[in-house]
Design an enzyme around this catalytic site. Sequence first.
Site, mmCIF file in Angstrom:
data_model
loop_
_atom_site.group_PDB
_atom_site.id
_atom_site.type_symbol
_atom_site.label_atom_id
_atom_site.label_comp_id
_atom_site.label_asym_id
_atom_site.label_seq_id
_atom_site.Cartn_x
_atom_site.Cartn_y
_atom_site.Cartn_z
ATOM 1 N N CYS A 15 0.839 -1.211 0.000
ATOM 2 C CA CYS A 15 0.000 0.000 0.000
ATOM 3 C C CYS A 15 0.872 1.258 0.000
ATOM 4 O O CYS A 15 1.539 1.553 0.992
ATOM 5 C CB CYS A 15 -0.908 -0.053 1.228
ATOM 6 S SG CYS A 15 -1.736 1.485 1.644
ATOM 7 N N CYS A 64 0.106 3.767 2.726
ATOM 8 C CA CYS A 64 0.567 3.227 4.013
ATOM 9 C C CYS A 64 2.057 3.513 4.199
ATOM 10 O O CYS A 64 2.496 3.918 5.279
ATOM 11 C CB CYS A 64 0.347 1.719 4.078
ATOM 12 S SG CYS A 64 -1.384 1.202 3.975
#
Length: 120
Positions: A30, A33
């Site tokens: 991600c 993230c």
Amino acid sequence: MATIDITEQTFARTLEGSDIVFVDFWAAWCGPCRMFAPTYGAAAERHPDITFAKVDTEAEQGLAAAANITSIPTLMAFKDKTLVFSQPGALNATGLEEVIQAVKNLDMDQLRAEFGPQHA
């Protein structure tokens, strides 16, 4: 204080052991993230009185499902073992600091009085 990794087995114990716990649900693939991780880590260093935990949603799929994680990153905050904040999306440093201060300043006794013990 550095962030800690938590699992389904250590989640409840982590909440029991701290007044305030922030949990970052993330995954290695991600991009947002990975962009949020340094901001989250820096906040952990600035606030040693708070537990900053991370949950790898790939490794901990059961915990992510139990927490109803549908988008990552998702940040949750618990105060006195009660979920008081949950929001998907990466925050910038200012936004994260605002959430931290709001959670620190949250009066749990007042919350319980307004909403009853099942909500706080």
